[in-house]
Design an enzyme around this catalytic site. Sequence first.
Site, PDB file in Angstrom:
ATOM      1  N   HIS A 153      29.596 -17.029  15.344  1.00  0.00           N
ATOM      2  CA  HIS A 153      29.108 -18.004  14.365  1.00  0.00           C
ATOM      3  C   HIS A 153      29.512 -17.565  12.970  1.00  0.00           C
ATOM      4  CE1 HIS A 153      26.205 -20.196  17.060  1.00  0.00           C
ATOM      5  NE2 HIS A 153      26.578 -19.174  17.810  1.00  0.00           N
TER       6      HIS A 153
ATOM      7  N   CYS B 109      27.871 -25.459  13.402  1.00  0.00           N
ATOM      8  CA  CYS B 109      26.453 -25.112  13.303  1.00  0.00           C
ATOM      9  C   CYS B 109      25.736 -26.164  12.459  1.00  0.00           C
ATOM     10  CB  CYS B 109      26.308 -23.730  12.667  1.00  0.00           C
ATOM     11  SG  CYS B 109      24.643 -23.338  12.109  1.00  0.00           S
ATOM     12  N   GLU B 110      24.683 -26.735  13.013  1.00  0.00           N
ATOM     13  CA  GLU B 110      23.991 -27.782  12.274  1.00  0.00           C
ATOM     14  C   GLU B 110      23.144 -27.250  11.126  1.00  0.00           C
ATOM     15  OE1 GLU B 110      19.932 -28.783  14.714  1.00  0.00           O
ATOM     16  OE2 GLU B 110      21.781 -29.626  15.517  1.00  0.00           O
ATOM     17  N   HIS B 111      22.887 -25.963  11.100  1.00  0.00           N
ATOM     18  CA  HIS B 111      22.083 -25.402  10.011  1.00  0.00           C
ATOM     19  C   HIS B 111      22.878 -25.177   8.729  1.00  0.00           C
ATOM     20  CE1 HIS B 111      19.222 -23.673  13.271  1.00  0.00           C
ATOM     21  NE2 HIS B 111      18.921 -24.909  12.961  1.00  0.00           N
ATOM     22  N   HIS B 112      24.152 -24.798   8.873  1.00  0.00           N
ATOM     23  CA  HIS B 112      24.967 -24.473   7.695  1.00  0.00           C
ATOM     24  C   HIS B 112      26.263 -25.262   7.607  1.00  0.00           C
ATOM     25  CE1 HIS B 112      22.478 -20.832   8.412  1.00  0.00           C
ATOM     26  NE2 HIS B 112      22.286 -20.960   7.112  1.00  0.00           N
TER      27      HIS B 112
ATOM     28  N   GLN C 130      24.023 -23.599  19.548  1.00  0.00           N
ATOM     29  CA  GLN C 130      24.618 -23.073  20.776  1.00  0.00           C
ATOM     30  C   GLN C 130      23.650 -23.200  21.947  1.00  0.00           C
ATOM     31  OE1 GLN C 130      26.569 -19.244  20.475  1.00  0.00           O
ATOM     32  NE2 GLN C 130      26.259 -18.847  22.648  1.00  0.00           N
TER      33      GLN C 130
ATOM     34  N   CYS D 202      28.430 -18.635  10.292  1.00  0.00           N
ATOM     35  CA  CYS D 202      27.258 -18.518   9.421  1.00  0.00           C
ATOM     36  C   CYS D 202      26.665 -17.106   9.485  1.00  0.00           C
ATOM     37  CB  CYS D 202      26.211 -19.574   9.756  1.00  0.00           C
ATOM     38  SG  CYS D 202      25.644 -19.584  11.460  1.00  0.00           S
TER      39      CYS D 202
END
Length: 186
Positions: free
Chosen positions: A146, A76-79, A118, A148
């Site tokens: 996920h 996941c690119e956010h976390h 995703q 996250c």
Amino acid sequence: MINQEKVEEAIYQLLQALGENPEREGLSETPRRVAKMYQEVFAGINEDPKNQFTAVFAEDHEEIVMVKDIPFYSMCEHHLLPFYGTAHVAYLPEQGRITGLSKLARAVEMAGKRPQLQERMTEQIASALDDALQPRGVFVMVEAEHLCMSMRGIKKPGSKTVTLAARGLFQEDFQKRQELLSLMRQ
């Protein structure tokens, strides 16, 4: 190409920022191990999933071609936490243009091996197949858990996110789309 030295330095500093001693036994090799792992986990950063469709054949087949339950792992690119699951990839050949079945799995793998969302991953796989083969239709479904969402924040382990991408006939023909969804769910 991943800069291993910079990754090692960043992980060393991260361990320090967390209040750990990166020199202690158990952690002294962690920056090197993480950098090596990132080379594998992010191997798709500079790869276009479309490049996986190197083998295209002419065959007298105009019906659905599907590979389902393709396992994948992504980040996941956010976390920068993993998400993982399965992808189901299908297409309707145009004028008998088909590709090797393993190429569908390779496209999924390359799309996942990068900091990713995703939703974007699903679209990238569908677009790559559509661009490479120009089939009558493409349909991709990705189901993933996920971390996250599972281990932080809302803490809902076991919940799955489902994303879909359709092109051509599978976007236009509701009956064909339902037939394919039924096959994917079996």
